[in-house]
Design a protein around this motif. Sequence first.
Motif, PDB file in Angstrom:
ATOM      1  N   ASN A 174      64.471 -15.084 -44.159  1.00  0.00           N
ATOM      2  CA  ASN A 174      63.157 -14.459 -44.259  1.00  0.00           C
ATOM      3  C   ASN A 174      63.081 -13.609 -45.522  1.00  0.00           C
ATOM      4  OD1 ASN A 174      63.195 -15.306 -41.528  1.00  0.00           O
ATOM      5  ND2 ASN A 174      61.708 -13.735 -40.991  1.00  0.00           N
ATOM      6  N   PHE A 175      61.970 -13.741 -46.234  1.00  0.00           N
ATOM      7  CA  PHE A 175      61.664 -12.854 -47.355  1.00  0.00           C
ATOM      8  C   PHE A 175      60.388 -12.103 -46.980  1.00  0.00           C
ATOM      9  CE2 PHE A 175      59.367 -12.205 -51.465  1.00  0.00           C
ATOM     10  CZ  PHE A 175      60.221 -11.218 -51.957  1.00  0.00           C
ATOM     11  N   TYR A 176      60.462 -10.782 -46.928  1.00  0.00           N
ATOM     12  CA  TYR A 176      59.340 -10.007 -46.398  1.00  0.00           C
ATOM     13  C   TYR A 176      59.106  -8.761 -47.252  1.00  0.00           C
ATOM     14  CZ  TYR A 176      62.850  -6.773 -44.591  1.00  0.00           C
ATOM     15  OH  TYR A 176      63.882  -5.868 -44.496  1.00  0.00           O
ATOM     16  N   GLY A 177      57.999  -8.116 -46.996  1.00  0.00           N
ATOM     17  CA  GLY A 177      57.720  -6.886 -47.721  1.00  0.00           C
ATOM     18  C   GLY A 177      56.462  -6.211 -47.218  1.00  0.00           C
ATOM     19  N   SER A 178      56.269  -4.978 -47.683  1.00  0.00           N
ATOM     20  CA  SER A 178      55.073  -4.211 -47.344  1.00  0.00           C
ATOM     21  C   SER A 178      54.788  -3.267 -48.502  1.00  0.00           C
ATOM     22  CB  SER A 178      55.300  -3.419 -46.055  1.00  0.00           C
ATOM     23  OG  SER A 178      54.134  -2.704 -45.703  1.00  0.00           O
ATOM     24  N   LEU A 179      53.648  -3.442 -49.153  1.00  0.00           N
ATOM     25  CA  LEU A 179      53.228  -2.601 -50.280  1.00  0.00           C
ATOM     26  C   LEU A 179      52.153  -1.644 -49.779  1.00  0.00           C
ATOM     27  CD1 LEU A 179      53.143  -5.263 -53.121  1.00  0.00           C
ATOM     28  CD2 LEU A 179      55.024  -3.765 -52.434  1.00  0.00           C
ATOM     29  N   ARG A 180      52.357  -0.320 -50.039  1.00  0.00           N
ATOM     30  CA  ARG A 180      51.544   0.700 -49.385  1.00  0.00           C
ATOM     31  C   ARG A 180      51.116   1.821 -50.337  1.00  0.00           C
ATOM     32  NH1 ARG A 180      55.289   1.598 -43.958  1.00  0.00           N
ATOM     33  NH2 ARG A 180      55.422  -0.609 -43.333  1.00  0.00           N
ATOM     34  N   PRO A 181      50.251   1.554 -51.294  1.00  0.00           N
ATOM     35  CA  PRO A 181      49.797   2.630 -52.192  1.00  0.00           C
ATOM     36  C   PRO A 181      48.772   3.533 -51.512  1.00  0.00           C
ATOM     37  CG  PRO A 181      48.667   0.591 -52.704  1.00  0.00           C
ATOM     38  CD  PRO A 181      49.660   0.245 -51.643  1.00  0.00           C
ATOM     39  N   THR A 182      48.760   4.808 -51.930  1.00  0.00           N
ATOM     40  CA  THR A 182      47.780   5.767 -51.420  1.00  0.00           C
ATOM     41  C   THR A 182      47.209   6.575 -52.582  1.00  0.00           C
ATOM     42  OG1 THR A 182      49.434   7.514 -51.076  1.00  0.00           O
ATOM     43  CG2 THR A 182      49.055   5.990 -49.241  1.00  0.00           C
ATOM     44  N   PHE A 183      46.045   7.168 -52.336  1.00  0.00           N
ATOM     45  CA  PHE A 183      45.422   8.055 -53.324  1.00  0.00           C
ATOM     46  C   PHE A 183      44.724   9.175 -52.558  1.00  0.00           C
ATOM     47  CE2 PHE A 183      41.496   9.165 -55.745  1.00  0.00           C
ATOM     48  CZ  PHE A 183      42.132   9.867 -56.760  1.00  0.00           C
ATOM     49  N   GLY A 184      45.035  10.426 -52.935  1.00  0.00           N
ATOM     50  CA  GLY A 184      44.434  11.498 -52.164  1.00  0.00           C
ATOM     51  C   GLY A 184      44.490  12.857 -52.816  1.00  0.00           C
ATOM     52  N   LEU A 185      43.947  13.828 -52.084  1.00  0.00           N
ATOM     53  CA  LEU A 185      43.863  15.216 -52.514  1.00  0.00           C
ATOM     54  C   LEU A 185      44.653  16.087 -51.550  1.00  0.00           C
ATOM     55  CD1 LEU A 185      42.609  17.636 -54.101  1.00  0.00           C
ATOM     56  CD2 LEU A 185      40.690  17.520 -52.468  1.00  0.00           C
ATOM     57  N   THR A 186      45.530  16.923 -52.109  1.00  0.00           N
ATOM     58  CA  THR A 186      46.275  17.898 -51.315  1.00  0.00           C
ATOM     59  C   THR A 186      45.787  19.292 -51.676  1.00  0.00           C
ATOM     60  OG1 THR A 186      48.241  16.485 -51.240  1.00  0.00           O
ATOM     61  CG2 THR A 186      48.540  18.815 -50.741  1.00  0.00           C
ATOM     62  N   HIS A 187      45.329  20.017 -50.648  1.00  0.00           N
ATOM     63  CA  HIS A 187      44.767  21.364 -50.869  1.00  0.00           C
ATOM     64  C   HIS A 187      45.651  22.402 -50.193  1.00  0.00           C
ATOM     65  CE1 HIS A 187      41.970  24.720 -51.023  1.00  0.00           C
ATOM     66  NE2 HIS A 187      42.121  24.856 -49.709  1.00  0.00           N
ATOM     67  N   THR A 188      46.035  23.429 -50.938  1.00  0.00           N
ATOM     68  CA  THR A 188      46.712  24.609 -50.396  1.00  0.00           C
ATOM     69  C   THR A 188      45.893  25.840 -50.756  1.00  0.00           C
ATOM     70  OG1 THR A 188      48.081  24.932 -52.372  1.00  0.00           O
ATOM     71  CG2 THR A 188      48.976  23.511 -50.642  1.00  0.00           C
ATOM     72  N   ASN A 189      46.355  26.996 -50.301  1.00  0.00           N
ATOM     73  CA  ASN A 189      45.620  28.229 -50.600  1.00  0.00           C
ATOM     74  C   ASN A 189      45.577  28.531 -52.092  1.00  0.00           C
ATOM     75  OD1 ASN A 189      45.302  28.511 -47.870  1.00  0.00           O
ATOM     76  ND2 ASN A 189      47.009  29.953 -47.617  1.00  0.00           N
ATOM     77  N   SER A 190      46.531  27.960 -52.839  1.00  0.00           N
ATOM     78  CA  SER A 190      46.648  28.320 -54.255  1.00  0.00           C
ATOM     79  C   SER A 190      46.336  27.180 -55.216  1.00  0.00           C
ATOM     80  CB  SER A 190      48.068  28.813 -54.542  1.00  0.00           C
ATOM     81  OG  SER A 190      49.023  27.820 -54.205  1.00  0.00           O
ATOM     82  N   ASP A 191      46.219  25.945 -54.725  1.00  0.00           N
ATOM     83  CA  ASP A 191      46.077  24.843 -55.682  1.00  0.00           C
ATOM     84  C   ASP A 191      45.493  23.608 -55.008  1.00  0.00           C
ATOM     85  OD1 ASP A 191      46.209  23.609 -58.108  1.00  0.00           O
ATOM     86  OD2 ASP A 191      48.383  23.318 -58.107  1.00  0.00           O
ATOM     87  N   ASP A 192      44.886  22.734 -55.836  1.00  0.00           N
ATOM     88  CA  ASP A 192      44.419  21.404 -55.414  1.00  0.00           C
ATOM     89  C   ASP A 192      45.086  20.374 -56.310  1.00  0.00           C
ATOM     90  OD1 ASP A 192      42.787  22.450 -53.496  1.00  0.00           O
ATOM     91  OD2 ASP A 192      40.960  22.375 -54.713  1.00  0.00           O
ATOM     92  N   VAL A 193      45.623  19.338 -55.722  1.00  0.00           N
ATOM     93  CA  VAL A 193      46.331  18.311 -56.487  1.00  0.00           C
ATOM     94  C   VAL A 193      45.845  16.924 -56.065  1.00  0.00           C
ATOM     95  CG1 VAL A 193      48.570  17.286 -57.031  1.00  0.00           C
ATOM     96  CG2 VAL A 193      48.384  19.762 -56.703  1.00  0.00           C
ATOM     97  N   TRP A 194      45.367  16.153 -57.064  1.00  0.00           N
ATOM     98  CA  TRP A 194      45.046  14.740 -56.852  1.00  0.00           C
ATOM     99  C   TRP A 194      46.266  13.908 -57.236  1.00  0.00           C
ATOM    100  CZ3 TRP A 194      40.534  13.050 -54.718  1.00  0.00           C
ATOM    101  CH2 TRP A 194      39.481  13.954 -54.663  1.00  0.00           C
ATOM    102  N   ASP A 195      46.566  12.895 -56.447  1.00  0.00           N
ATOM    103  CA  ASP A 195      47.799  12.167 -56.743  1.00  0.00           C
ATOM    104  C   ASP A 195      47.764  10.765 -56.136  1.00  0.00           C
ATOM    105  OD1 ASP A 195      50.306  11.785 -57.798  1.00  0.00           O
ATOM    106  OD2 ASP A 195      51.373  12.778 -56.173  1.00  0.00           O
ATOM    107  N   VAL A 196      48.364   9.825 -56.858  1.00  0.00           N
ATOM    108  CA  VAL A 196      48.657   8.502 -56.311  1.00  0.00           C
ATOM    109  C   VAL A 196      50.019   8.577 -55.632  1.00  0.00           C
ATOM    110  CG1 VAL A 196      49.240   6.103 -56.877  1.00  0.00           C
ATOM    111  CG2 VAL A 196      47.281   7.204 -57.967  1.00  0.00           C
ATOM    112  N   GLY A 197      50.089   8.097 -54.432  1.00  0.00           N
ATOM    113  CA  GLY A 197      51.332   8.177 -53.675  1.00  0.00           C
ATOM    114  C   GLY A 197      51.782   6.821 -53.175  1.00  0.00           C
ATOM    115  N   ASP A 198      52.841   6.851 -52.399  1.00  0.00           N
ATOM    116  CA  ASP A 198      53.399   5.621 -51.846  1.00  0.00           C
ATOM    117  C   ASP A 198      53.911   5.914 -50.436  1.00  0.00           C
ATOM    118  OD1 ASP A 198      54.601   2.768 -52.416  1.00  0.00           O
ATOM    119  OD2 ASP A 198      56.198   3.942 -51.482  1.00  0.00           O
ATOM    120  N   ALA A 199      53.546   5.078 -49.478  1.00  0.00           N
ATOM    121  CA  ALA A 199      53.911   5.284 -48.077  1.00  0.00           C
ATOM    122  C   ALA A 199      55.048   4.346 -47.678  1.00  0.00           C
ATOM    123  CB  ALA A 199      52.700   5.085 -47.173  1.00  0.00           C
TER     124      ALA A 199
END
Length: 351
Positions: free
Chosen positions: A64-89
Amino acid sequence: MKPSKLTSAILVLSFATPIFAVQANNTAETNDELRTELQQIQQRLAMLEAQENEPSVPSDTQFNFYGSLRPTFGLTHTNSDDVWDVGDANSRIGFAAEQKLSHGLTGFAKGEFKVDIKNDGDFGDARLAYVGIEGLFGRFAIGKQAVTQEMISDPVDIFNRSGTPLAYDSASPFRVNNLVTYRKQFGDILFSADGQFDGDNKESNGSDFVNAGVRYKTDFIYIAAAFYNKELEDGTNENTLGVTLSKSFDSLYLAAAYQDIDKDDADGSTLDVVASYAINESYKVKLGVSKYDDGGNDVTSKTYNAYNTTLEWHLTSMFRTFVEYQKTDYEYLETNDQIMIGMRYNFDYKF
């Protein structure tokens, strides 16, 4: 050379040979001698045709050859900062092989490797890499593997991010290297035991990690309990007992997992409670509440309560998109809010 071409070539040579022989020796072969040669050629051709028509030996190996590609894009907010980022799950690709052996045994192997979409699509870090053998005695394997404790996390690991289950992920093992594992199925009951043996760890002459558990799984219910002992870098020990329960009610799924964590200097726990509901064949909503307690009671503590809400759109069995919101309310640290969208493409090809 194919048999059809071989046949023509032999026939040509069979008729040309007597002519060359006559020219060379200035003698003539009798009709009986020619007939004998032709019979021998026909027998040879019949043998070649029989070999060509013999059925091929069926393969005793599955790959078997298998895989799972899982890109994400989002905003993380804390009391001091906001960060936009591309992520991977936890994107990954891998292979699994299985071969039938003699005496009713089966050999198997698996290799699974990260695809880090967030960082240039880097590839290579191993998630799994092991070889094993299975028979009436059970299943025995050596290498980097999923541990028995994942019996506890599997039912509540339903979200689309790398850090799930939310509380379990903060304290417990997933995949461990230098691992020796044993599994034995008794009907609906699975017994599992692991041991990690890392000769480079100078703190221990024996096992560095021991994990054992039992699982009861049917279409009606899933129940599991597991215990592990882990030797920490400072020479102390961590002992964890976990239990989990899950149940499906047609479109509704409910699950909960709890762990009691005992360390020499602190006692902690993890709790994950999740639910999912299939609105229809295409849409599914998921909810989760988690509590992680590391046993600390000052500003160094990372104790938190977390909440998760997810809406998934399943376009096919292999492709989905989703939007997910998570809030992590720390007792001593800044509150963390994150919202993200993502996609997941799964594939599995059998050879």
